[in-house]
Design an enzyme around this catalytic site. Structure first.
Site, mmCIF file in Angstrom:
data_model
loop_
_atom_site.group_PDB
_atom_site.id
_atom_site.type_symbol
_atom_site.label_atom_id
_atom_site.label_comp_id
_atom_site.label_asym_id
_atom_site.label_seq_id
_atom_site.Cartn_x
_atom_site.Cartn_y
_atom_site.Cartn_z
ATOM 1 N N LYS A 113 -0.752 -2.455 -18.527
ATOM 2 C CA LYS A 113 -1.779 -3.425 -18.889
ATOM 3 C C LYS A 113 -1.860 -3.608 -20.393
ATOM 4 C CE LYS A 113 -4.749 -3.528 -14.910
ATOM 5 N NZ LYS A 113 -5.950 -3.015 -14.282
ATOM 6 N N LYS A 201 6.291 -4.040 -7.429
ATOM 7 C CA LYS A 201 5.351 -4.118 -6.312
ATOM 8 C C LYS A 201 4.696 -5.500 -6.223
ATOM 9 C CE LYS A 201 1.060 -2.791 -8.478
ATOM 10 N NZ LYS A 201 -0.299 -2.369 -8.288
ATOM 11 N N LYS A 204 -1.541 -8.532 -7.164
ATOM 12 C CA LYS A 204 -2.629 -9.524 -7.167
ATOM 13 C C LYS A 204 -2.599 -10.420 -8.386
ATOM 14 C CE LYS A 204 -6.363 -6.709 -7.157
ATOM 15 N NZ LYS A 204 -7.565 -6.008 -6.640
HETATM 16 P P1 AMP Z 1 -5.074 -3.319 -6.512
HETATM 17 O O1 AMP Z 1 -4.353 -4.515 -6.039
HETATM 18 O O2 AMP Z 1 -4.392 -2.658 -7.666
HETATM 19 O O3 AMP Z 1 -6.535 -3.546 -6.734
HETATM 20 O O4 AMP Z 1 -5.005 -2.251 -5.344
HETATM 21 C C1 AMP Z 1 -5.918 -2.124 -4.278
HETATM 22 C C2 AMP Z 1 -5.323 -1.180 -3.232
HETATM 23 O O5 AMP Z 1 -4.146 -1.760 -2.649
HETATM 24 C C3 AMP Z 1 -4.876 0.166 -3.814
HETATM 25 O O6 AMP Z 1 -5.072 1.188 -2.850
HETATM 26 C C4 AMP Z 1 -3.406 -0.038 -4.056
HETATM 27 O O7 AMP Z 1 -2.684 1.158 -4.069
HETATM 28 C C5 AMP Z 1 -3.012 -0.930 -2.882
HETATM 29 N N1 AMP Z 1 -1.880 -1.786 -3.246
HETATM 30 C C6 AMP Z 1 -1.846 -2.719 -4.226
HETATM 31 N N2 AMP Z 1 -0.648 -3.324 -4.266
HETATM 32 C C7 AMP Z 1 0.104 -2.767 -3.292
HETATM 33 C C8 AMP Z 1 1.443 -2.957 -2.831
HETATM 34 N N3 AMP Z 1 2.240 -3.869 -3.377
HETATM 35 N N4 AMP Z 1 1.878 -2.199 -1.796
HETATM 36 C C9 AMP Z 1 1.063 -1.287 -1.227
HETATM 37 N N5 AMP Z 1 -0.204 -1.047 -1.614
HETATM 38 C C10 AMP Z 1 -0.687 -1.777 -2.624
#
Ligand code: AMP
Ligand code: TRP
Length: 333
Positions: A113, A201, A204
Site C-alpha cells: 500500500k 490475488k 477488490k
Molecule cells: P479484503 O479484500 O482484503 O478486504 O479481504 C477480505 C477477506 O477476503 C480476507 O479474509 C481476505 O483474506 C479474503 N480475500 C481477499 N482476497 C482474496 C483472494 N483473492 N482469495 C482468497 N481470499 C481473499
C-alpha cells in the site's frame, strides 16, 4: 463445554468479489454452526485509504447484507459494525505501546500500500499513519473477544502472526489476559487469483474490472469477464501448477459447483477452452443469481437493526476485556 469463538471481518471498500466469498465468507457460513461466531464490518479499517463518506456509508450496509445473503444467519452469528464498539480503538492504543515499528514496516500489505517497492524515499512521508498501524487495529478486533480461530484468506497470515505475537507479549508482561488465536484457512479458497493476471490475488481494489468477478456482476458481465480471462499455453483442461491461470479457473469452478478438480478435468477431456469457459460462466451465474436475489430482498432497516443488536451484544464483552487490560497495566478503572 463452551463453544469456541471465531471472529472475522471485511472492510467496506472496493468491490466484494468471489475471492472474498471463497477465501473467507463461505467458510464462515460453514463454521457458524460449530462456533460462537462474530462477524464484523470493519469500517475503521476502510478509512485507512481516502473514502467518500456517502460511499462508505452505503458500502458498510452492503457488506453486512452480503454476509447475510451468503448464509450468515443472524440467529446463529453476531454481526456488527466495528465503529459501533469504541473499545476496538481504545485497545488499539494500548497495543500500540507494545508494538515495534519494525514489526509493522515488515508487513507486506503495508509495503504494497505504501508502494515502498518504488524505492522512492519520499513515498514514505506521504503514507497515512493509519495504513502503518492498520494491523494493530485488527489485533485489537481479534483479542477483545477471546477469539480462538480467525477464518481469513492467505493474504492475512502475517496479520494473524502479529496478533499471536502481541497477545503473547502482553501476557508475558502483564499476566495471562489474551487468548492466543489460530488462523483458519482452506486450501483451495485461500488464494483466488486475478482473472487478468494469475500471478496476483484477485483484489477488490484492482485497477481493471477484468481482474475479478464482483458479487453484484450481471450475467452478461460474468460471461464477458470469463471470456476475457487469461489462459495458459496449450489447449487441454488440466489442473496443474505449471498452468496457473487454468488452475485458478478450475478452482473457482470446483468450489462454486462443489465438484472435485479431477472430475472437472475428466469432463473436459477432448474439449477445449471455449466449452470449459462457457460452463464456468454458467457455474458462476448459477451461484450469483440466487445470491443476488436474496441480497435484493434484504431490507435496509432490518439489517441496520441486526447490526445494532449485534453491537449491543458484543460491547459488554469488549468492555470487560478492555477493563481487565486497563487494570493490568495500572489504569484506575
Ligand atoms: P479484503 O479484500 O482484503 O478486504 O479481504 C477480505 C477477506 O477476503 C480476507 O479474509 C481476505 O483474506 C479474503 N480475500 C481477499 N482476497 C482474496 C483472494 N483473492 N482469495 C482468497 N481470499 C481473499
Ligand atoms: N485486515 C482484514 C482484511 O484486509 C480485515 C480485518 C480487519 C479482519 N479486522 C479483522 C479479518 C479481524 C479478521 C479478523 O481482509
Amino acid at each position: 463445554m463452551q463453544k469456541k469463538i471465531i471472529f472475522s471481518g471485511i472492510a467496506p471498500s472496493g468491490n466484494i468479489h468471489i475471492g472474498n466469498y471463497l477465501g473467507a465468507i463461505k467458510n464462515w457460513v460453514n463454521l457458524q454452526n460449530e462456533y460462537n461466531s462474530i462477524f464484523c464490518v470493519v469500517d475503521m479499517h476502510a478509512i485507512t485509504m481516502p473514502r467518500d463518506p456517502k460511499e462508505l456509508r452505503k458500502k458498510t450496509l452492503e457488506v453486512a447484507k452480503i454476509y447475510i445473503a451468503s448464509g450468515i444467519d443472524p440467529e446463529k452469528s453476531t454481526l456488527f459494525i466495528q465503529s459501533h464498539v469504541p473499545e476496538h480503538a481504545e485497545l488499539m492504543w494500548i497495543l500500540n505501546t507494545i508494538t515495534k515499528t519494525g514489526e509493522l514496516s515488515r508487513m507486506t500489505q503495508f509495503k504494497d500500500k505504501a508502494e515502498l517497492s518504488t524505492g522512492d524515499s519520499k513515498a514514505l512521508e506521504n503514507v497515512p499513519l493509519g495504513i502503518f498501524n492498520y494491523p494493530i487495529l485488527m489485533v485489537a478486533d481479534i483479542l477483545l473477544y477471546d477469539t480462538n480461530l480467525v477464518p481469513v484468506g492467505e493474504d492475512q497470515l502475517q496479520h494473524i502472526e502479529i496478533t499471536k505475537t502481541l497477545a503473547k507479549r502482553f501476557n508475558n508482561r502483564f499476566g495471562d489476559t489474551f487468548v492466543v488465536p489460530e488462523v483458519h484457512i482452506t486450501k483451495e479458497g485461500m488464494r483466488i487469483m486475478g482473472l487478468d493476471d494469475p500471478t496476483k490475488k484477485m483484489s477488490k481494489s484492482a485497477k481493471s474490472e477484468y481482474n475479478y468477478i464482483a458479487l453484484n456482476d450481471s450475467e452478461e458481465i460474468v460471461r464477458k469477464k470469463i471470456k476475457k480471462a487469461v489462459t495458459d499455453s496449450g489447449s487441454e483442461i488440466v489442473y496443474r501448477d505449471d498452468k496457473p491461470a487454468l488452475k485458478n479457473l478450475i478452482n473457482i469452478y470446483s468450489l462454486l459447483s462443489e465438484t472435485p478438480a479431477k472430475e472437472i478435468e475428466n469432463k473436459y477431456v477432448g474439449k477445449g477452452y471455449a466449452d470449459f469457459k462457457n460452463d464456468l460462466a454458467e457455474v458462476i451465474i448459477n451461484f450469483l443469481k440466487p445470491f443476488q436475489e436474496r441480497l435484493a430482498k434484504l431490507d435496509d432497516k432490518k439489517v441496520l437493526e441486526i447490526l445494532a443488536e449485534g453491537a449491543e451484544k458484543v460491547q459488554p464483552l469488549a468492555k470487560k476485556k478492555l477493563d481487565e487490560v486497563k487494570r493490568k497495566i495500572g489504569f484506575i478503572v
